[in-house]
Design an enzyme around this catalytic site. Structure first.
Site, PDB file in Angstrom:
ATOM      1  N   HIS A  22       0.833  -1.216   0.000  1.00  0.00           N
ATOM      2  CA  HIS A  22       0.000   0.000   0.000  1.00  0.00           C
ATOM      3  C   HIS A  22       0.862   1.257   0.000  1.00  0.00           C
ATOM      4  O   HIS A  22       0.462   2.295   0.512  1.00  0.00           O
ATOM      5  CB  HIS A  22      -0.993  -0.004   1.171  1.00  0.00           C
ATOM      6  CG  HIS A  22      -2.097  -1.001   0.962  1.00  0.00           C
ATOM      7  ND1 HIS A  22      -3.228  -0.711   0.243  1.00  0.00           N
ATOM      8  CD2 HIS A  22      -2.203  -2.299   1.338  1.00  0.00           C
ATOM      9  CE1 HIS A  22      -4.009  -1.799   0.208  1.00  0.00           C
ATOM     10  NE2 HIS A  22      -3.400  -2.763   0.856  1.00  0.00           N
ATOM     11  N   THR A  23       2.042   1.138  -0.568  1.00  0.00           N
ATOM     12  CA  THR A  23       2.918   2.301  -0.717  1.00  0.00           C
ATOM     13  C   THR A  23       2.931   2.791  -2.160  1.00  0.00           C
ATOM     14  O   THR A  23       3.264   3.947  -2.408  1.00  0.00           O
ATOM     15  CB  THR A  23       4.350   1.956  -0.281  1.00  0.00           C
ATOM     16  OG1 THR A  23       4.699   0.693  -0.846  1.00  0.00           O
ATOM     17  CG2 THR A  23       4.455   1.875   1.237  1.00  0.00           C
ATOM     18  N   ASP A  24       2.573   1.913  -3.122  1.00  0.00           N
ATOM     19  CA  ASP A  24       2.750   2.321  -4.536  1.00  0.00           C
ATOM     20  C   ASP A  24       1.877   3.529  -4.905  1.00  0.00           C
ATOM     21  O   ASP A  24       2.366   4.500  -5.484  1.00  0.00           O
ATOM     22  CB  ASP A  24       2.575   1.144  -5.525  1.00  0.00           C
ATOM     23  CG  ASP A  24       1.234   0.442  -5.499  1.00  0.00           C
ATOM     24  OD1 ASP A  24       0.397   0.750  -4.615  1.00  0.00           O
ATOM     25  OD2 ASP A  24       1.015  -0.434  -6.367  1.00  0.00           O
ATOM     26  N   GLY A  28      -6.922 -15.005  -8.002  1.00  0.00           N
ATOM     27  CA  GLY A  28      -7.515 -14.504  -6.762  1.00  0.00           C
ATOM     28  C   GLY A  28      -6.668 -14.799  -5.545  1.00  0.00           C
ATOM     29  O   GLY A  28      -7.085 -14.557  -4.419  1.00  0.00           O
ATOM     30  N   GLY A  31      -3.888 -13.351  -4.884  1.00  0.00           N
ATOM     31  CA  GLY A  31      -3.056 -12.194  -4.561  1.00  0.00           C
ATOM     32  C   GLY A  31      -1.683 -12.272  -5.193  1.00  0.00           C
ATOM     33  O   GLY A  31      -0.732 -11.663  -4.712  1.00  0.00           O
ATOM     34  N   LEU A  32      -1.561 -13.024  -6.292  1.00  0.00           N
ATOM     35  CA  LEU A  32      -0.261 -13.163  -6.959  1.00  0.00           C
ATOM     36  C   LEU A  32      -0.270 -12.446  -8.307  1.00  0.00           C
ATOM     37  O   LEU A  32       0.552 -12.709  -9.168  1.00  0.00           O
ATOM     38  CB  LEU A  32       0.083 -14.655  -7.135  1.00  0.00           C
ATOM     39  CG  LEU A  32       0.064 -15.456  -5.827  1.00  0.00           C
ATOM     40  CD1 LEU A  32       0.347 -16.932  -6.088  1.00  0.00           C
ATOM     41  CD2 LEU A  32       1.075 -14.895  -4.827  1.00  0.00           C
ATOM     42  N   SER A  33      -1.219 -11.543  -8.485  1.00  0.00           N
ATOM     43  CA  SER A  33      -1.285 -10.676  -9.665  1.00  0.00           C
ATOM     44  C   SER A  33      -1.505 -11.414 -10.967  1.00  0.00           C
ATOM     45  O   SER A  33      -0.835 -11.155 -11.975  1.00  0.00           O
ATOM     46  CB  SER A  33      -0.015  -9.827  -9.778  1.00  0.00           C
ATOM     47  OG  SER A  33       0.040  -8.925  -8.731  1.00  0.00           O
ATOM     48  N   SER A  80      -4.070 -11.049 -12.800  1.00  0.00           N
ATOM     49  CA  SER A  80      -4.618 -10.126 -13.811  1.00  0.00           C
ATOM     50  C   SER A  80      -3.519  -9.255 -14.410  1.00  0.00           C
ATOM     51  O   SER A  80      -3.525  -9.003 -15.623  1.00  0.00           O
ATOM     52  CB  SER A  80      -5.772  -9.293 -13.265  1.00  0.00           C
ATOM     53  OG  SER A  80      -5.599  -8.964 -11.943  1.00  0.00           O
ATOM     54  N   ASP A 104       2.191  -4.099  -9.590  1.00  0.00           N
ATOM     55  CA  ASP A 104       2.084  -5.450 -10.137  1.00  0.00           C
ATOM     56  C   ASP A 104       2.546  -5.515 -11.589  1.00  0.00           C
ATOM     57  O   ASP A 104       3.284  -6.428 -11.986  1.00  0.00           O
ATOM     58  CB  ASP A 104       0.639  -5.952 -10.016  1.00  0.00           C
ATOM     59  CG  ASP A 104       0.130  -5.874  -8.582  1.00  0.00           C
ATOM     60  OD1 ASP A 104       0.960  -5.818  -7.662  1.00  0.00           O
ATOM     61  OD2 ASP A 104      -1.099  -5.848  -8.396  1.00  0.00           O
TER      62      ASP A 104
HETATM   63  C1  GLA Z   1      -2.674  -4.663  -5.007  1.00  0.00           C
HETATM   64  C2  GLA Z   1      -2.494  -3.570  -6.048  1.00  0.00           C
HETATM   65  C3  GLA Z   1      -1.094  -2.978  -5.986  1.00  0.00           C
HETATM   66  C4  GLA Z   1      -0.741  -2.563  -4.560  1.00  0.00           C
HETATM   67  C5  GLA Z   1      -1.055  -3.678  -3.577  1.00  0.00           C
HETATM   68  C6  GLA Z   1      -0.839  -3.262  -2.151  1.00  0.00           C
HETATM   69  O1  GLA Z   1      -1.855  -5.754  -5.291  1.00  0.00           O
HETATM   70  O2  GLA Z   1      -2.720  -4.090  -7.334  1.00  0.00           O
HETATM   71  O3  GLA Z   1      -0.992  -1.891  -6.861  1.00  0.00           O
HETATM   72  O4  GLA Z   1      -1.386  -1.378  -4.205  1.00  0.00           O
HETATM   73  O5  GLA Z   1      -2.375  -4.143  -3.716  1.00  0.00           O
HETATM   74  O6  GLA Z   1       0.502  -3.033  -1.902  1.00  0.00           O
END
Ligand code: GLA
Length: 384
Positions: free
Chosen positions: A38-40, A127, A129-131, A133, A177
């Site tokens: 949650h820094t991006d 789903g 949380g490994l991106s 999409s 991501d």
């Molecule tokens: C998701 C979002 C990212 C990032 C994270 C939290 O993965 O796609 O851009 O904000 O949450 O770090």
């Protein structure tokens, strides 16, 4: 000649869907995030690495102006979308991601006039949380750029795919991501300054340190589009405005944050500021060859995400606690929150941590978690 991983399967899938051989096969990996959560979107720093799991796209040009997309993971005939009809909101479901990429390329002045046929094949859980999409977007972008000889630099592709997700699909994610999928190098994490776009490859070789990075898929599913992620973004923006800065990146003093009147905004800002500090601390430890020392930083990140940012979820808290009690050097929830995976730094070659987490889930009557050993891998590339 040996097949590069998975290219043959994607090629055969292309043949099944469209007939013949594709013009090429491209791969984009999923990502884990070592630290910097949650820094991006606060213009701060992140430290993700690419996985050796991802999305493959076998693709060819067409000449009828249609984007045809089929996925091995989504049975049914290919979706056929006239390029001229692409507009935000016009496509729903998984096809919105590749369609969004074609739209973002068109908006950037690359009309891809003839269209393309895309056969998608993924070995990345969705789903979790490994991106997955972002991997789909990045593999599509590389494929379309490759087929049309666009020669776009990777950072530009990262911005285009991010735009596809935000403006076409309507998911308000940050840039991490897509950047991770496109820019990571094998054996390294990617330090990304989300304000300047500057990147640095930071050596990350758990095996050499006798350690392993274990992804724990908690089975709880999340959706960035469910409003809670957007709510966190809005809270961060409000905290920055109250502090008179353009983003929380500008703030480094916790004393300044303590002056925020609203206790919720105070907690959100405290997470972002301390998390930026933890990214710097982690980079210093890795550069000094002390991966084991990162364990304590992961733990601190989890506590901050749980208590200050309030994005953790019960399965992640249980996984982190059970992993730590069973000998993990550190662990934390990963990604946007409210579901998905946790990441644990564990001694290599022992099963105590996965056994303890599995037992703890069973004791609570939860479905068994999944485990993936995360090997810092290369970013997106052409396979054939
Ligand atoms: C998701 C979002 C990212 C990032 C994270 C939290 O993965 O796609 O851009 O904000 O949450 O770090």
């Amino acid at each position: 000649m040996s097949y590069p991983a998975g290219a043959g399967q994607a090629e055969r899938w292309f043949g099944d869907c469209f007939g013949g051989l594709p013009g090429g096969v491209w791969l984009a990996p999923g990502r884990a995030n070592l630290i910097g959560e949650h820094t991006d979107y606060n213009q701060g720093w992140v430290l993700p690495f690419a996985l050796d799991l991802g999305v493959r796209v076998a693709a060819s040009r067409r000449d009828d102006g249609v984007l045809a997309i089929a996925s091995r993971q989504s049975p049914g005939p290919p979706a056929e979308l006239p390029l001229a009809s692409l507009a935000p909101g016009a496509v729903t479901g998984w096809a919105a991601y590749p369609a969004g990429v074609a739209w973002a390329l068109r908006e950037a002045g690359h009309p891809l006039a003839g269209g393309a046929s895309l056969a998608v094949d993924a070995d990345l859980p969705q789903g979790a949380g490994l991106s997955s999409s972002a991997a789909l977007e990045c593999a599509t972008a590389l494929a379309l750029a490759g087929l049309y000889g666009l020669g776009l630099p990777r950072p530009e592709l990262a911005t285009l795919t991010w735009r596809a997700e935000n403006d076409f699909v309507g998911v308000p994610s940050g840039i991490m991501d897509q950047s991770a999928s496109l820019l990571c190098q094998a054996g390294h994490a990617l330090l990304l300054d989300c304000r300047s776009g500057e990147t640095t490859a930071v050596p990350l070789d758990p095996a050499a340190a006798g350690l392993a990075l274990l992804i724990i898929d908690t089975g709880a599913r999340h959706a960035l589009g469910d409003g809670r992620y957007a709510q966190r973004r809005a809270e961060c923006d409000r905290a920055a405005a109250a502090l008179g800065v353009s983003s929380l990146r500008e703030v480094t003093s916790l004393a300044v944050v303590a002056g925020l009147a609203d206790p919720v905004l105070r907690r959100r800002a405290r997470h972002v500021i301390t998390e930026n500090g933890r990214v710097a601390e982690t980079v210093a430890l890795l550069t000094g060859g002390d991966l084991a020392g990162v364990g304590a930083v992961l733990r601190a990140s989890h506590v901050s995400l749980r208590d200050d940012f309030e994005v953790s979820w019960p399965e992640a808290d249980v996984a982190v606690d059970a992993a730590t009690a069973a000998g993990a050097l550190g662990a934390r929830m990963m990604g946007g929150g409210f579901g998905g995976s946790a990441l644990a730094l564990v001694p290599a070659g022992q099963r105590a941590v996965s056994a303890a987490v599995t037992a703890e889930f069973a004791r609570r009557g939860w479905p068994p978690p999944g485990f993936i050993q995360a090997v810092p891998s290369a970013g997106a590339r052409r396979l054939r």
